[in-house]
Design an enzyme around this catalytic site. Structure first.
Site, short mmCIF file in Angstrom:
data_model
loop_
_atom_site.label_atom_id
_atom_site.label_comp_id
_atom_site.label_asym_id
_atom_site.label_seq_id
_atom_site.Cartn_x
_atom_site.Cartn_y
_atom_site.Cartn_z
N LYS A 102 -48.08 27.53 -25.28
CA LYS A 102 -48.99 26.39 -25.20
C LYS A 102 -49.62 26.35 -23.82
O LYS A 102 -49.03 26.88 -22.86
CB LYS A 102 -48.23 25.07 -25.43
CG LYS A 102 -49.10 23.94 -25.92
CD LYS A 102 -49.39 24.07 -27.40
CE LYS A 102 -50.30 22.98 -27.91
NZ LYS A 102 -50.34 22.98 -29.39
N GLY A 214 -55.55 8.39 -35.00
CA GLY A 214 -56.21 9.55 -34.38
C GLY A 214 -57.06 10.28 -35.40
O GLY A 214 -56.54 11.02 -36.24
N GLY A 216 -59.32 12.65 -35.04
CA GLY A 216 -59.95 13.86 -34.47
C GLY A 216 -59.93 14.96 -35.51
O GLY A 216 -59.93 14.69 -36.72
N ASN A 217 -59.87 16.19 -35.07
CA ASN A 217 -59.90 17.31 -36.02
C ASN A 217 -58.81 17.16 -37.08
O ASN A 217 -59.07 17.18 -38.28
CB ASN A 217 -59.76 18.63 -35.25
CG ASN A 217 -59.53 19.79 -36.19
OD1 ASN A 217 -58.44 19.99 -36.69
ND2 ASN A 217 -60.58 20.55 -36.48
N GLY A 219 -56.57 14.57 -37.82
CA GLY A 219 -56.52 13.30 -38.55
C GLY A 219 -57.68 13.16 -39.52
O GLY A 219 -57.51 12.69 -40.65
N TYR A 220 -58.87 13.59 -39.09
CA TYR A 220 -60.04 13.43 -39.96
C TYR A 220 -59.90 14.26 -41.24
O TYR A 220 -60.07 13.75 -42.34
CB TYR A 220 -61.32 13.83 -39.21
CG TYR A 220 -62.52 13.85 -40.13
CD1 TYR A 220 -63.04 12.66 -40.65
CD2 TYR A 220 -63.12 15.05 -40.52
CE1 TYR A 220 -64.12 12.66 -41.53
CE2 TYR A 220 -64.19 15.07 -41.40
CZ TYR A 220 -64.69 13.87 -41.90
OH TYR A 220 -65.74 13.89 -42.78
#
Ligand code: NAD
Length: 406
Positions: A102, A214, A216-217, A219-220
């Site tokens: 990471k 959230g 974002g990528n 969660g959406y």
């Protein structure tokens, strides 16, 4: 406890079942290599500014290190170390031949121009180029990074390596060697897990009410794909706050509204809800899809959802885990629930190496059984060991890593 201490504590809890010697747990608790880089870029004003970045490589017993890059002011040594350790277990649970890595940069991307963001992305990858590579360590997008940033990074890495190296980074744009289905992969994988959970728990799909923190990528796409299957998404949020509608929110329209108005709040037909309040809504499934430690010892007693699907990494602390378990709230751990992203990253890497181009259908046909089988294996462990889903996932993931190490 910070995120890295949380990650070690989770490992120790799982070891109550695995019963490895202290020396093994000690080895698994350590990061094999951690680097901090301080690199500078020229800002639009002409001023030169220094940024701090990291790359953490936890364990490569199962294959090259693999893990995302996060651009956020909250990025720090402990966070990156924890995230790299979780990647090791995640790849192992999913049966992917990668280890755990990471990275990230301490930066507020909203304060940068497009040109500054590109220079920062290129400069960071140059700084870590000697420790990454298609067979060594393969970054990908994470919070506040995306396909465009990955494209700049591959381009810069190839200049340093002096050869084409598309497999050095995944999550690239399709035309630059990216895979069909990668953008929505994490959310899609989470929905396959949700479907398995609903089956095991005997829930009625169209009565399941979900809150997603959230949008974002991850969660959406989770919310959108679940909505398409008739799950009711009653609350969503971003870093500024959220919206609620008991009758369900059309998440596609909500995102369109946010893109036009800069905010979810103010969308007609919904009421505002704070991020902390969202976590405590009376829903069936709570989906934290933003940052770590949002469910902790302080609010775990107030969670009303019966199930938590952890799409973010590390959203539930070990202290909260104990409280939730006592309250019979089932948490589907991050190392299982959000493995769809790294799985399709692996497919992208395979395509880059073989020169093949898979259709989205081919990608999903490989992702779906991988996610569903992982869920079933973890569930079986849970029944066998009479433990939590997190412990069951750790038993599966850690054991494979230890077998590869010794
Ligand atoms: P992203 O940058 O696309 O979106 C993050 C979203 O979270 C944004 O909408 C942001 O406004 C919101 N947010 C930030 N802080 C918040 C807070 N305190 N409360 C509520 N909302 C907040 O990031 P992403 O790629 O969707 O990643 C989200 C999470 O999923 C992270 O934990 C990440 O590590 C994890 N994850 C991502 C992937 C991937 O493929 N992108 C894969 C596995 C796990």
């Amino acid at each position: 406890m910070n995120q890295y201490e949380n990650a070690i504590e989770q490992l120790r809890k799982a070891n109550r079942y695995l019963k490895y010697k202290e020396s093994v747990v000690d080895k698994l608790s350590k990061i094999e290599r951690f680097i901090e880089v301080n690199f500078s870029i020229k800002m639009d004003s002409g001023e030169v500014k220094v940024f701090r970045g990291y790359r953490s490589q936890h364990c490569n017993a199962l294959g090259p290190y693999k893990g995302g890059l996060r651009f956020s002011l909250a990025v720090c040594e402990d966070e990156v170390k924890a995230l790299s350790m979780w990647m090791t277990w995640k790849c192992s649970v999913a049966g992917i031949p990668f280890g755990g890595g990471k990275g990230g940069v301490e930066v507020d991307v909203s304060s940068l121009s497009e040109g500054e963001l590109e220079r920062l992305s290129r400069s960071y990858i140059r700084s870590v180029a000697e420790v990454i590579g298609p067979d060594r360590d393969i970054p990908a997008p994470d919070m506040y990074t995306n396909a465009k940033i990955m494209e700049w990074m591959v381009d810069e890495y190839e200049k340093v390596a002096e050869k084409p190296s598309p497999g050095v980074i995944t999550g690239k744009p399709i035309e630059r060697g990216g895979s069909e289905g990668r953008t929505e992969a994490t959310g899609q994988g989470g929905v396959y897990i949700l479907e398995e959970l609903v089956k095991k728990a005997g829930l009625d799909r169209d009565r399941v009410r979900i809150a997603v923190q959230g949008i974002g990528n991850v969660g959406y796409f989770f919310a959108k794909l679940a909505m398409n299957l008739d799950y009711k998404i009653v609350a969503i949020s971003d870093s500024r706050g959220g919206i609620f509608n008991d009758g369900g929110i059309d998440v596609v329209k909500a995102l369109e509204y946010k893109e036009k108005n800069g905010n979810l709040a103010g969308m007609p037909g919904v009421s505002p809800v704070g991020n902390e309040q969202l976590l405590e809504l009376p829903v069936d499934v709570l989906v934290p899809a933003a940052v770590e430690n949002v469910v902790d010892g302080d609010n775990a007693g107030k969670i009303k959802a019966r199930y938590i699907v952890e799409m973010a990494n590390g959203p539930v602390t070990p202290e909260a885990d104990d409280i939730l378990t006592k309250r019979e709230i089932v948490s589907i751990p991050d190392i299982l629930a959000n493995a769809g992203g790294v799985s399709v990253s692996y497919f992208e890497w395979l395509q880059n190496r073989s020169g093949e181009k898979w259709t989205k259908e081919e990608v999903l046909n490989k992702l779906e059984p991988l996610m569903r089988d992982s869920f079933i294996k973890v569930w079986e462990n849970k029944e066998k060991y009479k433990c939590t889903m997190r412990e069951a996932a750790y038993i599966l993931g850690v054991r494979k890593v230890v077998e590869a190490l010794i």
